[in-house]
Motif scaffolding. Structure first.
Motif, PDB file in Angstrom:
ATOM      1  N   GLY A   1       0.816  -1.216   0.000  1.00 39.27           N
ATOM      2  CA  GLY A   1       0.000   0.000   0.000  1.00 39.27           C
ATOM      3  C   GLY A   1       0.846   1.261   0.000  1.00 39.27           C
ATOM      4  N   ILE A   2       1.897   1.256   0.819  1.00 39.65           N
ATOM      5  CA  ILE A   2       2.777   2.427   0.882  1.00 39.65           C
ATOM      6  C   ILE A   2       3.520   2.616  -0.437  1.00 39.65           C
ATOM      7  CG2 ILE A   2       4.815   3.380   2.011  1.00 39.65           C
ATOM      8  CD1 ILE A   2       3.898   1.996   4.587  1.00 39.65           C
ATOM      9  N   SER A   3       4.015   1.521  -1.015  1.00 35.41           N
ATOM     10  CA  SER A   3       4.723   1.606  -2.294  1.00 35.41           C
ATOM     11  C   SER A   3       3.787   2.120  -3.389  1.00 35.41           C
ATOM     12  CB  SER A   3       5.279   0.238  -2.695  1.00 35.41           C
ATOM     13  OG  SER A   3       6.189  -0.245  -1.734  1.00 35.41           O
ATOM     14  N   ARG A   4       2.541   1.671  -3.355  1.00 38.05           N
ATOM     15  CA  ARG A   4       1.545   2.104  -4.335  1.00 38.05           C
ATOM     16  C   ARG A   4       1.254   3.599  -4.173  1.00 38.05           C
ATOM     17  NH1 ARG A   4      -2.847  -0.684  -7.195  1.00 38.05           N
ATOM     18  NH2 ARG A   4      -4.617   0.720  -7.441  1.00 38.05           N
ATOM     19  N   ALA A   5       1.262   4.070  -2.922  1.00 39.31           N
ATOM     20  CA  ALA A   5       1.008   5.494  -2.674  1.00 39.31           C
ATOM     21  C   ALA A   5       2.095   6.360  -3.294  1.00 39.31           C
ATOM     22  CB  ALA A   5       0.921   5.746  -1.171  1.00 39.31           C
ATOM     23  N   GLY A   6       3.323   5.834  -3.362  1.00 36.22           N
ATOM     24  CA  GLY A   6       4.414   6.596  -3.956  1.00 36.22           C
ATOM     25  C   GLY A   6       4.412   6.589  -5.469  1.00 36.22           C
ATOM     26  N   ASP A   7       3.549   5.786  -6.080  1.00 33.05           N
ATOM     27  CA  ASP A   7       3.427   5.727  -7.539  1.00 33.05           C
ATOM     28  C   ASP A   7       2.469   6.827  -7.978  1.00 33.05           C
ATOM     29  OD1 ASP A   7       2.785   5.091 -10.221  1.00 33.05           O
ATOM     30  OD2 ASP A   7       3.206   2.963  -9.864  1.00 33.05           O
ATOM     31  N   GLN A   8       2.939   7.718  -8.847  1.00 30.88           N
ATOM     32  CA  GLN A   8       2.115   8.864  -9.226  1.00 30.88           C
ATOM     33  C   GLN A   8       0.849   8.458  -9.978  1.00 30.88           C
ATOM     34  OE1 GLN A   8       3.861  11.383 -12.372  1.00 30.88           O
ATOM     35  NE2 GLN A   8       5.556   9.937 -12.452  1.00 30.88           N
ATOM     36  N   ARG A   9       0.775   7.217 -10.452  1.00 28.64           N
ATOM     37  CA  ARG A   9      -0.457   6.762 -11.102  1.00 28.64           C
ATOM     38  C   ARG A   9      -1.575   6.560 -10.099  1.00 28.64           C
ATOM     39  NH1 ARG A   9       1.399   1.450 -13.954  1.00 28.64           N
ATOM     40  NH2 ARG A   9       2.488   1.300 -11.944  1.00 28.64           N
ATOM     41  N   TYR A  10      -1.222   6.370  -8.835  1.00 30.87           N
ATOM     42  CA  TYR A  10      -2.232   6.079  -7.812  1.00 30.87           C
ATOM     43  C   TYR A  10      -2.278   7.180  -6.747  1.00 30.87           C
ATOM     44  CZ  TYR A  10      -1.508   1.550 -10.044  1.00 30.87           C
ATOM     45  OH  TYR A  10      -1.370   0.547 -10.964  1.00 30.87           O
TER      46      TYR A  10
ATOM     47  N   GLY B   1      10.222   1.470   6.620  1.00 28.32           N
ATOM     48  CA  GLY B   1      10.641   2.875   6.612  1.00 28.32           C
ATOM     49  C   GLY B   1      11.100   3.323   5.238  1.00 28.32           C
ATOM     50  N   GLY B   2      11.836   2.448   4.539  1.00 26.81           N
ATOM     51  CA  GLY B   2      12.292   2.797   3.201  1.00 26.81           C
ATOM     52  C   GLY B   2      11.128   3.000   2.252  1.00 26.81           C
ATOM     53  N   ALA B   3      10.142   2.095   2.312  1.00 30.58           N
ATOM     54  CA  ALA B   3       8.967   2.223   1.450  1.00 30.58           C
ATOM     55  C   ALA B   3       8.167   3.480   1.793  1.00 30.58           C
ATOM     56  CB  ALA B   3       8.076   0.989   1.592  1.00 30.58           C
ATOM     57  N   LEU B   4       7.970   3.729   3.096  1.00 28.05           N
ATOM     58  CA  LEU B   4       7.207   4.897   3.526  1.00 28.05           C
ATOM     59  C   LEU B   4       7.928   6.190   3.171  1.00 28.05           C
ATOM     60  CD1 LEU B   4       4.800   6.096   5.009  1.00 28.05           C
ATOM     61  CD2 LEU B   4       6.042   5.793   7.169  1.00 28.05           C
ATOM     62  N   GLY B   5       9.235   6.226   3.405  1.00 27.23           N
ATOM     63  CA  GLY B   5      10.009   7.427   3.105  1.00 27.23           C
ATOM     64  C   GLY B   5      10.022   7.740   1.630  1.00 27.23           C
ATOM     65  N   LEU B   6      10.244   6.713   0.811  1.00 22.54           N
ATOM     66  CA  LEU B   6      10.296   6.940  -0.632  1.00 22.54           C
ATOM     67  C   LEU B   6       8.927   7.355  -1.157  1.00 22.54           C
ATOM     68  CD1 LEU B   6      12.118   6.919  -3.066  1.00 22.54           C
ATOM     69  CD2 LEU B   6      11.640   4.488  -3.366  1.00 22.54           C
ATOM     70  N   ALA B   7       7.854   6.746  -0.627  1.00 20.66           N
ATOM     71  CA  ALA B   7       6.504   7.127  -1.054  1.00 20.66           C
ATOM     72  C   ALA B   7       6.204   8.573  -0.672  1.00 20.66           C
ATOM     73  CB  ALA B   7       5.478   6.191  -0.423  1.00 20.66           C
ATOM     74  N   THR B   8       6.588   8.956   0.534  1.00 15.04           N
ATOM     75  CA  THR B   8       6.344  10.331   0.996  1.00 15.04           C
ATOM     76  C   THR B   8       7.116  11.340   0.159  1.00 15.04           C
ATOM     77  OG1 THR B   8       5.998   9.536   3.258  1.00 15.04           O
ATOM     78  CG2 THR B   8       6.474  11.879   2.980  1.00 15.04           C
ATOM     79  N   LEU B   9       8.405  11.069  -0.043  1.00 11.71           N
ATOM     80  CA  LEU B   9       9.237  12.008  -0.790  1.00 11.71           C
ATOM     81  C   LEU B   9       8.857  12.033  -2.272  1.00 11.71           C
ATOM     82  CD1 LEU B   9      12.698  11.415   0.910  1.00 11.71           C
ATOM     83  CD2 LEU B   9      11.021  13.204   1.355  1.00 11.71           C
ATOM     84  N   SER B  10       8.402  10.885  -2.804  1.00  6.67           N
ATOM     85  CA  SER B  10       7.931  10.867  -4.196  1.00  6.67           C
ATOM     86  C   SER B  10       6.694  11.740  -4.354  1.00  6.67           C
ATOM     87  CB  SER B  10       7.607   9.432  -4.632  1.00  6.67           C
ATOM     88  OG  SER B  10       8.771   8.652  -4.700  1.00  6.67           O
ATOM     89  N   THR B  11       5.811  11.708  -3.346  1.00  8.13           N
ATOM     90  CA  THR B  11       4.613  12.553  -3.378  1.00  8.13           C
ATOM     91  C   THR B  11       5.000  14.024  -3.369  1.00  8.13           C
ATOM     92  OG1 THR B  11       3.348  10.863  -2.198  1.00  8.13           O
ATOM     93  CG2 THR B  11       2.451  13.089  -2.213  1.00  8.13           C
ATOM     94  N   VAL B  12       5.946  14.373  -2.510  1.00 10.20           N
ATOM     95  CA  VAL B  12       6.441  15.758  -2.457  1.00 10.20           C
ATOM     96  C   VAL B  12       7.006  16.163  -3.812  1.00 10.20           C
ATOM     97  CG1 VAL B  12       8.198  17.270  -1.448  1.00 10.20           C
ATOM     98  CG2 VAL B  12       6.908  15.701   0.020  1.00 10.20           C
ATOM     99  N   ALA B  13       7.812  15.266  -4.387  1.00  6.92           N
ATOM    100  CA  ALA B  13       8.451  15.565  -5.665  1.00  6.92           C
ATOM    101  C   ALA B  13       7.431  15.723  -6.785  1.00  6.92           C
ATOM    102  CB  ALA B  13       9.452  14.464  -6.013  1.00  6.92           C
ATOM    103  N   VAL B  14       6.449  14.821  -6.845  1.00 10.19           N
ATOM    104  CA  VAL B  14       5.451  14.856  -7.928  1.00 10.19           C
ATOM    105  C   VAL B  14       4.673  16.159  -7.915  1.00 10.19           C
ATOM    106  CG1 VAL B  14       3.268  13.837  -8.698  1.00 10.19           C
ATOM    107  CG2 VAL B  14       5.232  12.370  -8.216  1.00 10.19           C
ATOM    108  N   HIS B  15       4.251  16.600  -6.742  1.00 10.97           N
ATOM    109  CA  HIS B  15       3.508  17.875  -6.665  1.00 10.97           C
ATOM    110  C   HIS B  15       4.364  19.040  -7.157  1.00 10.97           C
ATOM    111  CE1 HIS B  15      -0.189  16.490  -4.916  1.00 10.97           C
ATOM    112  NE2 HIS B  15       0.424  15.888  -3.908  1.00 10.97           N
TER     113      HIS B  15
END
Length: 543
Positions: A238-247, A448-462
């Motif tokens: 779920g966390i990895s999916r959240a970091g995917d800009q498609r979802y 933590g790695g999955a959550l961190g990357l998903a969070t930072l990917s969200t920041v980056a995408v915006h």
């Protein structure tokens, strides 16, 4: 129901004896296995385009080459650690590295998508068996004090070196097309096949250099194993999916997977409070030193993984480096983390862990802060020039001035952090629980790695979306029909270079604050003294 008292017993008598001559080889064996497991998280990344082309994998399914490994690895770590405690750590370690080698061979010989993805899942299972038992084997094979400190510093160095070496090795192997046994082999297959001789040799050498731990057969907590494994797999996915800009974070299935993961883990905790032989004895989590190490190791590596993720793309897409050149650009990280881990080992007997790890996390945060200051010329005239004539907007960025010092600083900071955190994670753990204790630490890193990357990917995408919109709006309007080739070139320059740089720098800044939060936790809560870390005392458990 178990109850942990404040009594302390001396476990030094439990330490293995008569194997001092094997300690050096034991460390080599454990380190090679750790390097192999960590390296495999990144070595295949550079080969993905070649894998996709040869096996006809769709873009949507390509992510499973990476995600499948991560899910099996992260979801089964707790179980792998406990199996080592119950059935013998050396035995489970051997099974893990052998399975990893066999799965790597299957991946290297894969003829279709299903065969490759199945092999990646098997690799994750092998890694989940090998990684926590490797960490626990250091605790049980090396006596407390300088020998264990040195062993953990080498182990910590391998944890960081693997990611950087994976980029170099992946880039080099992918470019090769050798002939093996009279057959031409695609280079990407070598990124898997290279593990086969290494893993099988490690399994063969294990009984010769490692001391087996005591066994406790018949005590496996199956309900706990099922709920923990399914809960972790669901949460990590779920966390990895959240970091995917498609979802993203608002996607209903994404939220459902995370919710199911949380519910299953809550059920797991309830089970562990009631069963006689829990998969995860909750006493492991109640020690302040260990709890601090677990939380810190969930936050800190997340920022490090994000550095590799965003900076490797910046170096290739914005600065114009080739994949192999990119791999070599990260080699200083390998040197720096070895220097930091060696220094941490020398300081371990003289300085409290809080000062070593606290300084390391602070330095790593400074490195990320400096990455957030990377800048390129994204003026309209420059964008039009690059779009028309080719090139890269980041050609003005100097590797030696803008990247090298901070890659090295980040690595030294991580080396100073990892070694004392590994020591703190197994501090005063009963020998029969050291495998699952190591499994918790590894699980925290994966989640933590999955959550961190998903969070930072969200920041980056915006940031990328906002920057791209403003840059397109600033372009001069042209009369008549636009040139399709120029439009495509402009989209690439603005999206993959200018806007991506803006998103990456925002992610680096967010990562710096994340790692400083981890640093604050270390400074405030990690109050164990270095004298305590030099003993083999464990908490006595009264049933």
């Amino acid at each position: 129901m178990t109850d942990t008292t404040t009594a302390v017993v001396d476990a030094s008598t439990e330490a293995p004896t008569g194997h001092k001559q094997h300690l050096g080889w034991a460390l080599v064996l454990i380190s090679v296995a750790q390097l192999m497991v960590v390296l495999d998280s990144t070595i295949a990344n550079i080969a993905l385009p070649f894998i996709q082309h040869d096996l006809k994998i769709s873009q949507a399914n390509l992510q499973w080459v990476v995600t499948g490994y991560a899910l099996a690895f992260g979801g089964l770590l707790l179980l792998g650690g406990r199996l080592g405690d119950l059935y013998g750590r050396r035995r489970i370690f051997m099974v893990g590295v052998a399975l990893f080698a066999i799965a790597s061979g299957l991946g290297g010989l894969a003829q279709n998508e299903l065969m490759l993805l199945a092999s990646r899942g098997l690799q994750g299972l092998g890694a989940a068996l090998a990684a926590p038992t490797a960490l626990a084997l250091i605790t049980t094979n090396f006596p407390a004090g300088p020998p264990r400190n040195r062993a953990f510093s080498v182990y910590a160095a391998m944890s960081g070196v693997g990611a950087a070496v994976g980029l170099v090795l992946g880039g080099w192997l992918t470019g090769l097309h050798p002939s093996i046994l009279g057959m031409d082999v695609d280079g990407w297959r070598l990124t898997f096949l290279i593990n086969v001789p290494i893993g099988l040799a490690a399994a063969f050498a294990s009984p010769r250099v490692l001391v087996e731990s005591e066994t406790h057969k018949g005590e496996l907590d199956l309900p706990g194993a099922v709920s923990a494994t399914l809960g972790l797999v669901s949460l990590v996915y779920g966390i990895s999916r959240a970091g995917d800009q498609r979802y993203g974070w608002g996607d209903a299935p994404t939220l459902a997977f995370m919710a199911v993961g949380v519910v299953l883990l809550a059920i797991f905790v309830m089970i562990e409070r009631r069963v006689e032989h829990p998969l995860l004895p909750l006493r492991i989590l109640t020690n302040r030193t260990r709890a601090t190490a677990f939380v810190a190791m969930m936050i800190v590596p997340a920022a490090m993984f994000a550095m590799f993720y965003f900076l490797s793309q910046f170096v290739q897409n914005v600065m114009g480096y080739s994949p192999l050149h990119t791999g070599f650009a990260f080699l200083p990280f390998s040197v720096g983390i070895v220097l930091g881990a060696t220094l941490a080992s020398k300081l371990a007997t003289k300085v409290d862990p809080r000062f070593v790890a606290g300084t390391g996390t602070a330095l790593a945060g400074v490195a990320l802060l400096m990455f957030s200051r990377l800048s390129i010329d994204d003026s309209t005239s420059r964008i039009l020039q690059v779009a028309a004539n080719g090139g890269h907007l980041g050609s003005n960025v100097s590797y030696w001035a803008d990247l090298f010092p901070f890659i090295l600083l980040m690595a030294i900071g991580m080396g100073l952090t990892f070694a004392p955190m590994f020591l703190a994670a197994v501090h005063r753990v009963d020998h029969r629980d050291s495998g699952v204790g190591s499994g918790v630490l590894n699980t925290m890193q994966q989640v933590g790695g999955a959550l961190g990357l998903a969070t930072l990917s969200t920041v980056a995408v915006h940031s990328i979306q906002d920057k791209a919109a403003s840059l397109f709006a600033a372009l001069p309007s042209s009369g008549g029909a636009p040139d399709p080739g120029m439009v495509a070139s402009l989209k690439n320059v603005i999206g993959s270079q200018a806007a991506f740089t803006d998103g990456a720098t925002h992610a680096f800044l967010t990562g710096a604050f994340m790692i400083w939060v981890g640093s604050l936790i270390v400074w405030i809560f990690l109050d164990v003294k270095h004298e305590e870390m030099a003993t083999d005392e464990v908490e006595a458990v009264v049933v």
